[in-house]
Structure formats: structure tokens, C-alpha cells
Design a protein around this motif. Structure first.
Motif, mmCIF file in Angstrom:
data_model
loop_
_atom_site.group_PDB
_atom_site.id
_atom_site.type_symbol
_atom_site.label_atom_id
_atom_site.label_comp_id
_atom_site.label_asym_id
_atom_site.label_seq_id
_atom_site.Cartn_x
_atom_site.Cartn_y
_atom_site.Cartn_z
ATOM 1 N N ASP A 28 0.835 -1.205 0.000
ATOM 2 C CA ASP A 28 0.000 0.000 0.000
ATOM 3 C C ASP A 28 0.870 1.257 0.000
ATOM 4 N N VAL A 29 1.969 1.228 0.760
ATOM 5 C CA VAL A 29 2.887 2.370 0.810
ATOM 6 C C VAL A 29 3.497 2.599 -0.568
ATOM 7 N N ILE A 30 3.983 1.537 -1.196
ATOM 8 C CA ILE A 30 4.608 1.647 -2.517
ATOM 9 C C ILE A 30 3.607 2.174 -3.540
ATOM 10 N N ARG A 31 2.387 1.643 -3.506
ATOM 11 C CA ARG A 31 1.342 2.084 -4.436
ATOM 12 C C ARG A 31 1.004 3.559 -4.217
ATOM 13 N N ALA A 32 0.902 3.969 -2.948
ATOM 14 C CA ALA A 32 0.573 5.357 -2.625
ATOM 15 C C ALA A 32 1.664 6.311 -3.111
ATOM 16 N N VAL A 33 2.930 5.944 -2.892
ATOM 17 C CA VAL A 33 4.043 6.772 -3.351
ATOM 18 C C VAL A 33 4.029 6.878 -4.873
ATOM 19 N N ALA A 34 3.818 5.745 -5.538
ATOM 20 C CA ALA A 34 3.784 5.729 -7.003
ATOM 21 C C ALA A 34 2.639 6.580 -7.549
ATOM 22 N N ASP A 35 1.541 6.637 -6.804
ATOM 23 C CA ASP A 35 0.381 7.427 -7.229
ATOM 24 C C ASP A 35 0.466 8.887 -6.796
ATOM 25 N N GLY A 36 1.547 9.250 -6.096
ATOM 26 C CA GLY A 36 1.724 10.631 -5.672
ATOM 27 C C GLY A 36 0.837 11.044 -4.513
ATOM 28 N N VAL A 37 0.403 10.073 -3.704
ATOM 29 C CA VAL A 37 -0.445 10.374 -2.555
ATOM 30 C C VAL A 37 0.374 11.128 -1.508
ATOM 31 N N GLY A 38 -0.187 12.192 -0.949
ATOM 32 C CA GLY A 38 0.504 13.008 0.040
ATOM 33 C C GLY A 38 0.623 12.305 1.380
ATOM 34 N N LEU A 39 1.630 12.670 2.151
ATOM 35 C CA LEU A 39 1.852 12.062 3.459
ATOM 36 C C LEU A 39 0.763 12.433 4.462
ATOM 37 N N ASP A 40 -0.042 13.447 4.160
ATOM 38 C CA ASP A 40 -1.113 13.846 5.063
ATOM 39 C C ASP A 40 -2.437 13.142 4.744
ATOM 40 N N GLU A 41 -2.417 12.263 3.748
ATOM 41 C CA GLU A 41 -3.627 11.506 3.382
ATOM 42 C C GLU A 41 -3.953 10.493 4.483
#
Length: 107
Positions: A28-41
Motif C-alpha cells: 500500500d505504501v509503494i502504491r501510494a508513493v507511485a500514485d503521488g499520494v501526500g503524506l497527510d492523506e
């Protein structure tokens, strides 16, 4: 949550009001980073939703079969009253089954 690399934690159980609702995994972390999800999400927006439970008194082989049938990598372990007491991963279950097999092959 404080995390130490030596703990080897690859996933976190996410609860809502004391009820398990999903897992936040390395994937989930890798997918979120790849999708440009912010750390405050919120974790709930990127976690793997849903959990499958297994009773603590079931055999390891049953846990592996259940994970395989459900296409999942983690099971929530519950006591006989349905209270969460832990989590088992496919990696841990496979390691345990392999250890049991090796022990019995000695005899």
C-alpha cells in the motif's frame, strides 16, 4: 506509531472503533508513493480494505488454505469470543508449516 527496523513489521492492522477494517501494508505504501499520494492523506484511503478472521485454535494448514482461497496475505486471529488477538501472514504461516514438517521428518 514507533517502528524499529528490527521488528520486521510489514503490515499494520487498521481498526475503526475497535473493529478491524483493513491492513496497511508495504505494498500500500509503494502504491501510494507511485500514485503521488501526500503524506497527510488518511490511512483509510490507501489501505487494503476488509479482513478475514480465523480462530486461534485452528491449524496452520487451515490458515494457509484460507489465505489461498481468499487471495489474501494476512489473517486476523481471534479468540473464541471473536476478540482480535493477533495477525498471521502467509510468510509466517508458511515458515511455521515448513518448521513443523522438518521436525516431523526427523522421526
Amino acid at each position: 506509531m514507533h517502528h524499529n527496523e528490527k521488528e520486521g513489521v510489514g503490515s499494520l492492522l487498521v481498526e475503526d472503533g475497535g473493529n478491524p477494517v483493513g491492513f496497511f501494508t508495504e505494498r500500500d505504501v509503494i502504491r501510494a508513493v507511485a500514485d503521488g499520494v501526500g503524506l497527510d492523506e488518511k490511512v483509510s484511503t490507501v489501505m487494503t480494505q476488509g479482513v478475514v478472521t480465523i480462530q486461534a485454535d485452528k491449524d496452520v494448514s487451515e490458515a494457509i488454505l484460507l489465505m489461498n482461497n481468499e487471495g489474501i496475505r494476512h489473517l486476523v486471529v481471534v479468540d473464541n469470543q471473536g476478540k482480535v488477538i493477533g495477525v498471521i501472514s502467509m510468510r509466517e504461516a508458511a515458515w511455521a508449516l515448513n518448521s513443523i514438517t522438518l521436525d516431523s521428518s526427523v522421526w
